[in-house]
Motif scaffolding. Sequence first.
Motif, short mmCIF file in Angstrom:
data_model
loop_
_atom_site.label_atom_id
_atom_site.label_comp_id
_atom_site.label_asym_id
_atom_site.label_seq_id
_atom_site.Cartn_x
_atom_site.Cartn_y
_atom_site.Cartn_z
N PHE A 79 0.82 -1.21 0.00
CA PHE A 79 0.00 0.00 0.00
C PHE A 79 0.85 1.27 0.00
CE2 PHE A 79 -2.50 3.24 2.33
CZ PHE A 79 -3.61 3.30 1.51
N LEU A 80 1.89 1.32 0.81
CA LEU A 80 2.70 2.53 0.93
C LEU A 80 3.45 2.89 -0.36
CD1 LEU A 80 4.07 2.08 4.57
CD2 LEU A 80 2.25 3.62 3.78
N PRO A 81 4.10 1.93 -1.05
CA PRO A 81 4.72 2.30 -2.34
C PRO A 81 3.70 2.78 -3.37
CG PRO A 81 5.59 0.21 -1.57
CD PRO A 81 4.43 0.55 -0.67
N PHE A 82 2.51 2.17 -3.37
CA PHE A 82 1.48 2.60 -4.32
C PHE A 82 1.02 4.02 -4.01
CE2 PHE A 82 -2.91 3.26 -5.57
CZ PHE A 82 -2.88 2.89 -6.90
N VAL A 83 0.80 4.34 -2.74
CA VAL A 83 0.37 5.69 -2.36
C VAL A 83 1.44 6.71 -2.73
CG1 VAL A 83 -0.11 7.16 -0.37
CG2 VAL A 83 -1.21 4.94 -0.56
N TYR A 84 2.70 6.36 -2.52
CA TYR A 84 3.79 7.26 -2.89
C TYR A 84 3.75 7.56 -4.38
CZ TYR A 84 8.64 8.54 -4.06
OH TYR A 84 9.76 9.16 -4.57
N TYR A 85 3.63 6.51 -5.21
CA TYR A 85 3.57 6.69 -6.66
C TYR A 85 2.34 7.49 -7.07
CZ TYR A 85 2.12 5.45 -11.39
OH TYR A 85 1.65 5.50 -12.67
N ALA A 86 1.17 7.12 -6.57
CA ALA A 86 -0.07 7.75 -7.00
C ALA A 86 -0.12 9.23 -6.59
CB ALA A 86 -1.27 7.00 -6.41
N SER A 87 0.28 9.53 -5.36
CA SER A 87 0.23 10.92 -4.90
C SER A 87 1.26 11.78 -5.63
CB SER A 87 0.46 10.99 -3.39
OG SER A 87 1.76 10.54 -3.05
N LEU A 88 2.44 11.20 -5.90
CA LEU A 88 3.50 11.98 -6.54
C LEU A 88 3.18 12.27 -8.01
CD1 LEU A 88 6.17 13.36 -6.08
CD2 LEU A 88 7.34 11.22 -6.56
N THR A 89 2.59 11.32 -8.71
CA THR A 89 2.24 11.58 -10.11
C THR A 89 1.21 12.70 -10.22
OG1 THR A 89 0.63 9.77 -10.00
CG2 THR A 89 2.78 9.26 -10.97
N SER A 90 0.29 12.78 -9.25
CA SER A 90 -0.69 13.87 -9.25
C SER A 90 -0.06 15.18 -8.82
CB SER A 90 -1.85 13.52 -8.32
OG SER A 90 -2.57 12.40 -8.82
N LYS A 91 0.80 15.14 -7.82
CA LYS A 91 1.47 16.36 -7.34
C LYS A 91 2.34 16.97 -8.44
CE LYS A 91 0.58 16.77 -2.78
NZ LYS A 91 0.19 18.01 -2.08
N LEU A 92 3.11 16.14 -9.13
CA LEU A 92 3.96 16.64 -10.21
C LEU A 92 3.11 17.16 -11.37
CD1 LEU A 92 6.87 14.02 -10.36
CD2 LEU A 92 6.77 16.19 -9.13
N GLY A 93 1.97 16.53 -11.59
CA GLY A 93 1.09 17.00 -12.65
C GLY A 93 0.57 18.41 -12.39
N TRP A 95 -7.16 10.73 -15.07
CA TRP A 95 -6.04 10.06 -14.42
C TRP A 95 -6.47 9.48 -13.07
CZ3 TRP A 95 -1.74 7.84 -15.53
CH2 TRP A 95 -0.79 7.59 -14.54
N ALA A 96 -7.27 10.22 -12.32
CA ALA A 96 -7.75 9.73 -11.03
C ALA A 96 -8.61 8.48 -11.22
CB ALA A 96 -8.54 10.82 -10.32
N ILE A 97 -9.40 8.45 -12.28
CA ILE A 97 -10.23 7.28 -12.56
C ILE A 97 -9.37 6.09 -12.97
CG2 ILE A 97 -12.01 6.35 -14.10
CD1 ILE A 97 -13.18 9.20 -14.22
N LEU A 98 -8.35 6.33 -13.79
CA LEU A 98 -7.48 5.25 -14.26
C LEU A 98 -6.69 4.63 -13.11
CD1 LEU A 98 -6.07 6.74 -17.60
CD2 LEU A 98 -7.79 4.95 -17.34
N ASN A 99 -6.38 5.41 -12.10
CA ASN A 99 -5.59 4.90 -10.98
C ASN A 99 -6.38 3.98 -10.06
OD1 ASN A 99 -2.86 5.50 -10.97
ND2 ASN A 99 -3.17 7.60 -10.29
N ARG A 100 -7.70 4.02 -10.14
CA ARG A 100 -8.50 3.16 -9.26
C ARG A 100 -8.33 1.68 -9.56
NH1 ARG A 100 -13.76 7.19 -9.55
NH2 ARG A 100 -12.84 8.85 -8.26
N PRO A 101 -8.43 1.23 -10.81
CA PRO A 101 -8.14 -0.20 -11.05
C PRO A 101 -6.68 -0.56 -10.81
CG PRO A 101 -8.51 0.97 -13.13
CD PRO A 101 -8.92 1.89 -12.03
N MET A 102 -5.77 0.40 -10.93
CA MET A 102 -4.37 0.12 -10.66
C MET A 102 -4.16 -0.28 -9.20
SD MET A 102 -2.48 0.47 -13.38
CE MET A 102 -0.84 0.92 -12.87
N PHE A 103 -5.00 0.22 -8.32
CA PHE A 103 -4.92 -0.14 -6.91
C PHE A 103 -5.13 -1.65 -6.74
CE2 PHE A 103 -6.80 -0.62 -2.66
CZ PHE A 103 -5.84 0.02 -1.89
N ILE A 104 -5.97 -2.22 -7.59
CA ILE A 104 -6.27 -3.65 -7.51
C ILE A 104 -5.24 -4.47 -8.28
CG2 ILE A 104 -8.00 -5.41 -8.07
CD1 ILE A 104 -10.14 -3.23 -7.79
N LEU A 105 -4.73 -3.92 -9.39
CA LEU A 105 -3.88 -4.69 -10.31
C LEU A 105 -2.38 -4.56 -10.04
CD1 LEU A 105 -5.77 -3.79 -13.63
CD2 LEU A 105 -6.01 -5.86 -12.25
#
Length: 266
Positions: free
Chosen positions: A77-91, A181-191
């Motif tokens: 969970f923690l590596p995923f949150v780091y990736y997901a939050s950072l891609t949005s922050k940089l965007g 992008w926020a919608i696309l990241n939701r299935p990534m949480f599962i996959l």
Amino acid sequence: MALLSGLLAGRRFVWGRSVIALMLREMATSYGRSPGGYIWAVAEPVAGVALLTVVFSFVMRSPPLGNNFPLFYATGFLPFVYYASLTSKLGQAIRFSRPLLAYPAVSFFDAILSRFLLNTLTNLLVFVIVAGGIIVVYGLNVSLNLPVILEAFSMAGALAFGVGTINCYLFSVAPVWERVWAILNRPMFILSGIFFLIESVPEPFRALLSYNPLVHVIAKMREGFFPTYDARLADPLYVYLVSLVCMFFGMLLLNRYHRMLLNEGA
């Protein structure tokens, strides 16, 4: 020669000062507006790990790896949150720093780098607090492989930086992409392998999932926490190649169109 060295040193000083100033500005705006700014940065992943632990402990007698549910889910969970939050922050980097980008001494790269450094340090601190807290609270006898853990964290950071630079362009030229992008990241949480081990997935689904770079990041992270786990399917080279390709195209687009983006947002 001495004059050239002095000019280069002066440029480095100005560049470093710009990055630090942008980092301090974001600290004040993102985490300093409320007394619990940094507390929430820790509380959110703790709540996420706790929820996963409660839900899956009802349907499984033990986690897929090890014997502690919180540690297993935290390492995914923690590596995923780091990736997901950072891609949005940089965007959002150009939009967030647009008033300062009007100054010649501040570039779009400064805005991206400052956000990357601040959020990486914040997430690294959160990771240490949450993972260390789980180990201490549950009294776990864990043999950590720090080089492997740092490698997994650097893989996540490189991937987030590459994808984030492309998002920085797309968020600016097409604001609707931020919602997409926020919608696309939701299935990534599962996959991405947060709930399972990639080795346990049958073919041909395993091969399809291996195209997701986050699967490799999470597998490598778990290898650093669980000595009995051999992340033989994790391929750091693949993650870094994807990161470099994304970074190349993101920087190319930003270097060419960043002035147009700034003018359109003015």
